[in-house]
Scaffold this active site. Structure first.
Site, PDB file in Angstrom:
ATOM      1  CG  ASN A  83      42.258  47.326  22.982  1.00  0.00           C
ATOM      2  OD1 ASN A  83      42.724  47.275  24.106  1.00  0.00           O
ATOM      3  ND2 ASN A  83      41.967  46.240  22.313  1.00  0.00           N
TER       4      ASN A  83
ATOM      5  CD  GLN B  39      40.611  42.980  25.278  1.00  0.00           C
ATOM      6  OE1 GLN B  39      40.856  44.032  24.689  1.00  0.00           O
ATOM      7  NE2 GLN B  39      41.343  41.895  25.107  1.00  0.00           N
TER       8      GLN B  39
ATOM      9  CG  HIS C  86      51.414  42.272  30.617  1.00  0.00           C
ATOM     10  ND1 HIS C  86      50.998  42.639  29.358  1.00  0.00           N
ATOM     11  CD2 HIS C  86      50.401  42.583  31.456  1.00  0.00           C
ATOM     12  CE1 HIS C  86      49.776  43.155  29.434  1.00  0.00           C
ATOM     13  NE2 HIS C  86      49.399  43.132  30.696  1.00  0.00           N
TER      14      HIS C  86
ATOM     15  CD  GLU D  74      45.016  42.938  24.242  1.00  0.00           C
ATOM     16  OE1 GLU D  74      44.403  42.661  25.284  1.00  0.00           O
ATOM     17  OE2 GLU D  74      44.706  43.862  23.478  1.00  0.00           O
TER      18      GLU D  74
ATOM     19  N   GLY E  16      46.114  48.443  26.793  1.00  0.00           N
ATOM     20  CA  GLY E  16      46.405  49.351  27.896  1.00  0.00           C
ATOM     21  C   GLY E  16      47.271  48.733  28.973  1.00  0.00           C
ATOM     22  CB  THR E  17      47.122  45.604  30.991  1.00  0.00           C
ATOM     23  OG1 THR E  17      46.938  44.625  29.964  1.00  0.00           O
ATOM     24  CG2 THR E  17      45.794  45.915  31.660  1.00  0.00           C
TER      25      THR E  17
END
Length: 289
Positions: free
Chosen positions: A18, A50, A168, A217, A227-228
């Protein structure tokens, strides 16, 4: 770009693939705008999934407040891979092993478990429709009606919806690698069922302790890791009896270990990697050259 922001150090990292940029803004009142976040992403060598900005603590007992920007400049509530990168930046020259960090989604405890490996307590999953959030009057979150008139999306079946700091939608599929994520991710991200958009997971359960995962995402598109997304997928898989409450989640960029503990907290453990450091001023000069 404001001069004070431009001279700040930027650390380029990745968490299981990521792409993360970390900017330590403690000791200042700087808060990047959406336009500034997009400008950082466009600078040479600073493309990110991010951007994590570290700010002085807001709540007593915490070590810092984090703002999390997607590549489109929008804000995210949580980023587990990015939080591990922040933990490395903050702990690299410290004898401490733990941190308590705060985001707009709540507080996260981070623990160093190796030189390049960290665990993050991502808190408890959220199933309440108003807090995920889903649109008013949403039906069963375990088999959510997306209200999309798209045969390709309908063929996936109804996803499991929950929040792990971000909304999600989790689809269980036979072959995650065979999913046309660029075709199927955007309509689900923007589905009417999700008023704040959604991260979209396509999960292949290999066995009761192994999941293969690809994630689209919100605000970033297809990423090498999320990760989430890994946490949300493990919760959905365990809740539906597909896996145990602890599993290895393998994404295109690497593998995360996720455990949904008996106390309802979700613990994510995985690696980080340092790719380089620069200042925004230097990156913008290179861009202009």
């Amino acid at each position: 770009m404001r001069d004070a922001l431009a001279i700040r150090n930027l650390v380029r990292m990745n968490g299981a693939g990521n792409a993360i940029v970390v900017a330590d803004l403690r000791g200042t009142d700087l808060v990047p705008t959406a336009d500034e976040a997009r400008a950082i992403a466009a600078a040479p060598g600073l493309a990110f999934d991010q951007l994590m900005t570290i700010h002085d603590p807001v709540t007593a007992g915490t070590d810092a407040f984090l703002r999390i920007y997607n590549v489109d400049g929008s804000l995210a509530g949580a980023c587990g891979n990015g939080t591990r990168c922040v933990a490395w930046v903050m702990l690299q020259s410290s004898p401490r092993e733990t941190l308590r960090l705060e985001t707009q989604a709540g507080q996260l405890e981070c623990r160093r478990v190796g030189t390049w490996d960290f665990s993050v307590d991502m808190g408890s999953p959220v199933f309440d429709w108003a807090r995920i959030p889903l649109r008013s009057g949403a039906d069963d979150f375990k088999a959510l009606d997306l209200h999309i008139d798209d045969p390709a999306v309908a063929a996936l079946g109804r996803p499991y919806a929950l929040s792990m700091g971000n909304p999600h939608a989790v689809f269980f599929v036979e072959d995650a690698a065979g999913i046309d994520i660029g075709r199927l991710g955007p309509p689900v991200e923007h589905a009417p069922a999700f008023p704040e958009r959604a991260n979209v997971s396509f999960a292949q359960v290999v066995d009761d302790a192994t999941i293969r995962l690809r994630v689209w995402e919100r605000g970033a598109g297809a990423t090498l890791a999320c990760g989430t997304g890994a946490c949300a997928t493990l919760v959905a898989a365990a809740a539906t009896g597909r896996t145990r409450r602890k599993a290895e989640v393998t994404l295109p960029g690497g593998t995360l270990t996720v455990e949904w503990r008996a106390d309802d907290h979700v613990i994510m453990t995985g690696p980080v990697e340092l790719e380089g450091e620069t200042t925004l001023a230097a990156a913008l000069r290179e861009r202009a050259a």
